[in-house]
Design a protein around this motif. Sequence first.
Motif, PDB file in Angstrom:
ATOM      1  N   ASP A   4      -4.491   6.428   0.134  1.00  0.00           N
ATOM      2  CA  ASP A   4      -4.484   5.743   1.430  1.00  0.00           C
ATOM      3  C   ASP A   4      -4.928   6.670   2.547  1.00  0.00           C
ATOM      4  OD1 ASP A   4      -3.561   3.498   0.168  1.00  0.00           O
ATOM      5  OD2 ASP A   4      -1.449   3.897   0.624  1.00  0.00           O
ATOM      6  N   VAL A   5      -4.496   7.898   2.450  1.00  0.00           N
ATOM      7  CA  VAL A   5      -4.762   8.867   3.507  1.00  0.00           C
ATOM      8  C   VAL A   5      -5.498  10.059   2.891  1.00  0.00           C
ATOM      9  CG1 VAL A   5      -3.689  10.361   5.239  1.00  0.00           C
ATOM     10  CG2 VAL A   5      -2.670   8.150   4.696  1.00  0.00           C
ATOM     11  N   PRO A   6      -6.571  10.538   3.498  1.00  0.00           N
ATOM     12  CA  PRO A   6      -7.298  11.677   2.926  1.00  0.00           C
ATOM     13  C   PRO A   6      -6.406  12.910   2.799  1.00  0.00           C
ATOM     14  CG  PRO A   6      -8.545  10.680   4.725  1.00  0.00           C
ATOM     15  CD  PRO A   6      -7.175  10.075   4.755  1.00  0.00           C
ATOM     16  N   GLY A   7      -6.784  13.751   1.840  1.00  0.00           N
ATOM     17  CA  GLY A   7      -6.025  14.979   1.648  1.00  0.00           C
ATOM     18  C   GLY A   7      -5.321  14.983   0.314  1.00  0.00           C
ATOM     19  N   PRO A   8      -4.432  15.932   0.097  1.00  0.00           N
ATOM     20  CA  PRO A   8      -3.729  16.006  -1.182  1.00  0.00           C
ATOM     21  C   PRO A   8      -2.749  14.851  -1.344  1.00  0.00           C
ATOM     22  CG  PRO A   8      -2.919  17.679   0.343  1.00  0.00           C
ATOM     23  CD  PRO A   8      -4.091  17.032   1.003  1.00  0.00           C
ATOM     24  N   ILE A  67      -6.772  15.970  -4.657  1.00  0.00           N
ATOM     25  CA  ILE A  67      -7.236  15.803  -3.281  1.00  0.00           C
ATOM     26  C   ILE A  67      -8.196  14.624  -3.253  1.00  0.00           C
ATOM     27  CG2 ILE A  67      -8.586  16.837  -1.415  1.00  0.00           C
ATOM     28  CD1 ILE A  67      -7.436  19.523  -2.256  1.00  0.00           C
ATOM     29  N   TYR A  95     -18.145  10.662  -1.307  1.00  0.00           N
ATOM     30  CA  TYR A  95     -18.329  10.782   0.145  1.00  0.00           C
ATOM     31  C   TYR A  95     -17.001  10.545   0.837  1.00  0.00           C
ATOM     32  CZ  TYR A  95     -23.386  10.550  -0.545  1.00  0.00           C
ATOM     33  OH  TYR A  95     -24.680  10.788  -0.921  1.00  0.00           O
ATOM     34  N   PRO A  96     -16.482  11.454   1.655  1.00  0.00           N
ATOM     35  CA  PRO A  96     -16.951  12.816   1.804  1.00  0.00           C
ATOM     36  C   PRO A  96     -16.756  13.601   0.498  1.00  0.00           C
ATOM     37  CG  PRO A  96     -15.489  12.225   3.602  1.00  0.00           C
ATOM     38  CD  PRO A  96     -15.376  11.150   2.573  1.00  0.00           C
ATOM     39  N   ASN A 101     -10.444  11.530  -0.882  1.00  0.00           N
ATOM     40  CA  ASN A 101     -11.154  11.343   0.393  1.00  0.00           C
ATOM     41  C   ASN A 101     -10.803  10.026   1.070  1.00  0.00           C
ATOM     42  OD1 ASN A 101     -12.547   9.548  -1.159  1.00  0.00           O
ATOM     43  ND2 ASN A 101     -14.422  10.770  -1.281  1.00  0.00           N
ATOM     44  N   GLY A 102      -9.685   9.456   0.695  1.00  0.00           N
ATOM     45  CA  GLY A 102      -9.143   8.362   1.490  1.00  0.00           C
ATOM     46  C   GLY A 102      -9.339   6.974   0.929  1.00  0.00           C
ATOM     47  N   PHE A 103      -8.860   6.031   1.694  1.00  0.00           N
ATOM     48  CA  PHE A 103      -8.841   4.607   1.340  1.00  0.00           C
ATOM     49  C   PHE A 103     -10.241   4.141   0.923  1.00  0.00           C
ATOM     50  CE2 PHE A 103      -8.978   0.095   2.220  1.00  0.00           C
ATOM     51  CZ  PHE A 103      -7.746  -0.352   1.798  1.00  0.00           C
ATOM     52  N   PRO A 162       0.813  -1.221   0.000  1.00  0.00           N
ATOM     53  CA  PRO A 162       0.000   0.000   0.000  1.00  0.00           C
ATOM     54  C   PRO A 162       0.845   1.270   0.000  1.00  0.00           C
ATOM     55  CG  PRO A 162      -0.915  -1.579   1.540  1.00  0.00           C
ATOM     56  CD  PRO A 162       0.369  -2.168   1.040  1.00  0.00           C
ATOM     57  N   THR A 163       1.962   1.222   0.699  1.00  0.00           N
ATOM     58  CA  THR A 163       2.797   2.423   0.760  1.00  0.00           C
ATOM     59  C   THR A 163       3.483   2.722  -0.566  1.00  0.00           C
ATOM     60  OG1 THR A 163       4.474   0.968   1.704  1.00  0.00           O
ATOM     61  CG2 THR A 163       3.254   2.370   3.233  1.00  0.00           C
TER      62      THR A 163
END
Lengths: 612, 606
Positions: A221-225, A235, A275-276, A237-239, A192-193
Amino acid sequence: MQRHVSLRRRPVPYLALLGVAAGVLVGISHSAGASTTLVRSSFAAKDGRTFSVTNHLVTNANVSTASSAGHRPHEWLVVWAGDANAADSTGASISHTPLAVNPVRAQAIDGKDAPPGPDFLAVIDADRDSATYGKVVNTATVGPLVENEPHHMQYIFHKGDSIFAGGLYSDVTYVFDVKKLPQLSLSGVNQPTDTPCGSIPDAYWVLKDHTAYGTYMGGPDVPGPCQYTDGQTRIGNGFGGSPGSIVHVGTDGSTLSETPAALPTSEDPVQCINYPVLPQATCANPHGIQVREDLNRLVASDYAEPRNIVLDPVKPQDANLFRNTVRIFDISKRNDPRLVSVSTMPDGPRVERNPGHEEPRGIMEATVTNLPGHKGAFAESMCGGVIYYTPDITLAKPKWREVFDDTRAARQVDPEVTEGGGCDGGGWLQTSLDDKYLYHAVIGRSPGSLDTYDTGSAKMVYTLDIAKLLESGRSTTCSIDHISEVYDGGAESDCPTLTSVLPVKDLTSGGPHWGTLDNFVRGSDGYFHETRDVQRIAISDYFVARTGVDGDHKVCMVNVDGEGHLTLDRSFRDENEGTPCVDFNRTSWPHGDYGNAKPHSELFVVSDADLR
Amino acid sequence: MPTFADQGSGRSRVNARLRPARLVASLILTSTFTLAAPPAWAHGSDTVAVTPSIWYAALRCLILLTTAVVAGSALLRLVLPAPTANGHRLLVGAAAVAAAGDLIAVPTYGAMPALATAQAAVTLGCVQARSSRTASTGLGAIVVLLVAWEAAAGHGPVGLLAAMLHTAAACVWVAAACRVATSGRAWRNTMRRSAAPVVLASVVVAVSGVAQARLDHLTASPIGWRTLFGTLVLVKAGALIGAVGLALASRRRIANGGMRLEAALLALAVVLGASLAVVPTPPATAETGRPLLRVVSVGHHALQVFVSPQRPGWNVVQVGASARVGVGRSGLTSTHPLPGVNGQWARVWLPAGHSWLTVEQGSKRGQLQLDAGQQPGPTAFASADAAECAEVSRALLARRSDATVRSCPTDALRPDDLQALTRTVEFLRVRGVRSIHVVSDASSRSLAARQNVQIIARAGAMVVDQPGADAELVVSGWSGAAAELEALRGRPAPEFGVYLAPWLLTAPLISRASSVATLTPLPFDPQGAAATDYVSHLSHLSSGGTPTPSGFAAYQDLPDSTADIRLYASALVSVLPTSLGHAHGGAASWLPGGAITAVSAPLAPD
C-alpha cells in the motif's frame, strides 16, 4: 411491471434483529405488499467501519431459501458485478451524444449519466428445470464502498465454502455466507489495511478448510519496506506496483498470512522492470491462482505490474512490464507458504513486430490438473496468446513448454486470421475436473486494434482435448517450436487437439473473459451432488471498462457434451429480452433503476442444505 | 397581416372593433414574436455543442413549412370553404413536397420509417379530403399535432406544451395567409371568416413564444445581433414588420397581389423561424461579476467557454479546444494546458463593466459578451495556479450557489489541510522515515504548510530537505507540483514514497506521477457518496471541469472535518496494453482509468 422497494427510496421500518456475534450485525426488513424483500446484514471491520450487504429478493420469483419449509433443492449462478456509471464513459462521449432527428429516443438505456450505484452479487436461477431459469432472483448490494470494480471470486465452489469476492480498485476482499441462498450475508471483509504488503486483489482459491488464498497483484500500500506475516521483508514501490503478495484469508475476512510473492534476491532486472526501480527487481505480480492441496502446491501466474505506465505519455511502453513467469509455492504449512520456484515461460516460434505480442507476455491464468495421478498444470498468456504446460509442479525446477497457440482456434472462426494470438486477450483457463479437457476464454482482438489493416482475432471460448498430453506424463514431447504449428496446432502426437470453438458475437471493445464449471448434478434423491462430469459452463463477457476493454455485459450458459463440444444453452434467457444469455445491460434491477452493470466473474453455487 | 388588415368598404364589425387598437396591437405582436424568435423547437444550451448540417436545416425548413401550410389549411376547413383551384394547386404541391421530405428524412437523417410514412400519408390525405369538412379538419388536426410533437421533442412538460401550442398556432397562421392569398376575388370573405382563428393563433404564438423565451432565458439583449442567430432574428422581424406595414399602408387599396406578398413575407418568417432551430442559440446574458460558462459558436464549432472570476483584472478563460482568446483591442492569446487541470486555458485582462471576449479558431471567430462589474477579483488569479481558484468557482456553479469567490485556496492553509499534513509527517516518522524533502513555493498556503511541516518533522527528529531523503512531501501549488512530479521521472524516487498535500489530488497531476504511486492524506473519500455527487454534477455542468479537493470543499460548503483523515493511494490501473483495447479519454470520475484507495486507518491526531 414489477414493483420494488429499495432502501434508498422508501424508508421502511426495520426490524433490527438482534444478534451481535463476532462483530456481525444482522438486520432483516420485509416490505408488505412489495415484490422485493430486503434482508440486510452488516459486518463491523476492525477499524470501526461498517460494511453491509443488502439482499433484494424478488418475492414473486417462486423460489425459496434453503432453510424454508417445502424447499426444493436449487442450483444458482452467482455473478459478481459492478455498477456501470458515468465514470465508465468518457466526458466526450456524454457531451457528444447526438441529437435525435425524431422525438423517439431510447430512454435511459444505461444510466451512464447517473452517479455510481452499488456493486452487487446477482443470484440467477441456474436450475434447468425451474420455471424461472435465467431469472435474477436477488441482487445483494454491498456498501458503503462504491466503484470496487468487482473482479474475481474463487474458481469453483464446494460444499461448505463461502464466496470470496475481490474489488480490484477498492483493494477489498468480501466474504459471503451462502447457506441461505438465494439470500446472502456478509461474513467477513478484508480491507487494504489488512494486507499492507499487497494491493489490487485478483483471484481466490478456496481450501478444504474453507479458507482461501488470494493473489494481490500490486505492491504494498505504501512504498518502502514491508514486513510480511512470516517476518520477511521486501521493499516495494507502492500501491499497484511490485511486488505482489499471496494472502491467506479466513472465513471472517481476516488475514491469516501474507506471504511475499517475490524472491528475497533480485530476479532478472531486464525481464523484471519495475517503476519506480526497486533495489531487488521482481516480476512478482501474481494474478491467476490454483492449488493442489494433495501435492501441497500453489501455482500463481504473474501478469503485469498493474499500475498504469502503458498510458504514460512520455515513457515508451516496455513489453517486459507484462510478466512471463509462473510461481509455485509449497503450502505444507498453510499459513506459511514458501516460494519454491519461479519459472520463465519460453518464447515461441512467432516473430512479432510488437514485442508485447510475443508468446510469453502476460501470464494471466494458470490451472492445475485434478486427478491424483496427474501433477501437471497449464498457464496461458493474455498478450502472447498461447498455452503452456508443465507435467509436474512438484519439481524444484518444473519445465514449462508451449503446447498450443490461440491462432489455431481463431483459424476455426476466421481462416484468414492474421496475428491470431497477438495480444488476443486470453483469460479464463480451466481443466475439466476429469482432466480430459481444457477450456479457455479469449476476449479476442477488435478489428483495427493494431492499425487499420488489423482484422482482429476471434472472440471465443474453446476446448482442447488434453488426454494424450497428460497420459504422456513427464515424457511429453509436445512443443510448439515451429512456425507451422502456430496455425496448424502441435505436430507431436501428444499435443492438445482442438475439440470445439464457440465464437462469441460481440461488437464491443471486449469479449468473453471469464468462465466457471458447473460441478453439480441433481441426484435421484432430489438433492445436488458434486460431480467431475461437467456438462455445462457459464461464461461472462466483460473485462475492466476503464482500461478501454469493456464487453457486452452478458452472462451465458454453455452446454458441454461428452466429447467436449460447446453449444450455447438457448434456454438460459434474459427475462427482459427473451433472448439467450442474461444481459447485465438493463434499466432496472431488484435493487433499483441503476442501469447497466459489469459482470466480471460467476460461480455455480448450491447451499449446503441442498448438497449431499 | 390578414388578421388586422381591415380594408375596403365591406369591413366587418369584428374588424371595426379592432381598428382603434390595430397599430398598437400589430407592433406588440410583432415585437413579441420577434422576442420569442426561436420557435419552440429552437432550444439552445450552455453545454451541448451540436451544429447540424445545412442540408438537414434545409430539409427541416422545407418539411415544416409545407406541412404547416397543408395542415393549417386542412384545419381551417372548420371555418373556411374548400380552397380555390389556385389554393388547391398550392396545397397539392406543398403536400407532395412535405411527403417527399418526410420519406427522404428516413434514410438521410434516421427518421423513424413508420412515423415518417404515416406523416406523409396523412399529409397527402389532408388534400384529398378537402371536400369533407369533418375529414379535412380531423386529418389537419392530426398532422398539426404530429408536426407540433416532432418540433417540440426533448423538452420538459411545460416546454413541451408551450412548444406544441406555438407550432400548432403558427400552422394556422401561415395557412390562413396562404388561403387569403389564393382566394382570388373571395379574399375579403376568406379573410373575414379566418379572422377569429388567426387572431387566436396570433395570441397563442405570442404567449407561447414569450413562455419559450423565458424558459430559454432569452432576452432582447443585443448579444444575439452579432451572431448568425441574431441576424436571422433581425431578418425575420423585418419580414414580419414588412407584412404588417404592407397591410396597414394599403388598407384601403389592398389587392390580392398585396396579400400574396404579405403571405410570402409571413412564410419567410416561418422559414426563418424553422431555420433558427438548427442555429446555435446565442449565449445567455452574463451575470455581473460572476463566473461565466457559455457555448460560443466559432465557425461550425460550438466551443464551451469558461471565464473566471469575470471580474476586472486578471481572469482565466478555459476554451473547449485549442483557440486564441482576447478582449477588446489588446490582441489575442493562445490557450494552453495548465498544470493540475483539464483543458485549454489562457489568462485575460478584463476591464470593468461590459466587454467582448473574442474566441478565434483558425480564420473563424466568435464573440461572448462579458460583464465584469466594478469589483476586482482575488489577486491569486494573477498567479500560475489561478486555475485552482477557477475550479472553486466552477464548483459553486455546479452547486448552483450564488456565492462568489472572495479568496483563493492558495491564500491560506485550511485547518483540515494542516491536520492532514501534520498527521502524515507523524505517520512517516512511525514508518521509520528519518529524512524528508519538502517541496514548496511562495504562496501563502505553501509557506504556511512548509513552516508547520518543518516544525513537526524536526520535533520527530527527522531531517528536512536533506538530499536523497527517505520520503518527499509536496506542499507547493499545482504548477510547482507538476514540475516536481515531472522531474521525478528522471531520478530515483524516494524509497518511502512521494506524498502530496491534499489540494494536489487532481487527475492531471496524478497522471503525471503514474509511475511513482503517490499518497495523499484526505479528510474525505474521493469515491464516497458526497464526492461522487460532486463529480457527477461537475461533469453535467461542463465537460472541461476537473474534480479538485478545494472545489469539493466549496461544493460541500461544510465546516472543516479532521475526524477521519486517511492516506489514499492514487494510481492509474490500466492492466492492459493499449493494443488490445481502444484509447479512452477523460471519464467523468475523480481519476479516470485509475483508483484512489484508502490504504491506512484514520491517521492519529498529533
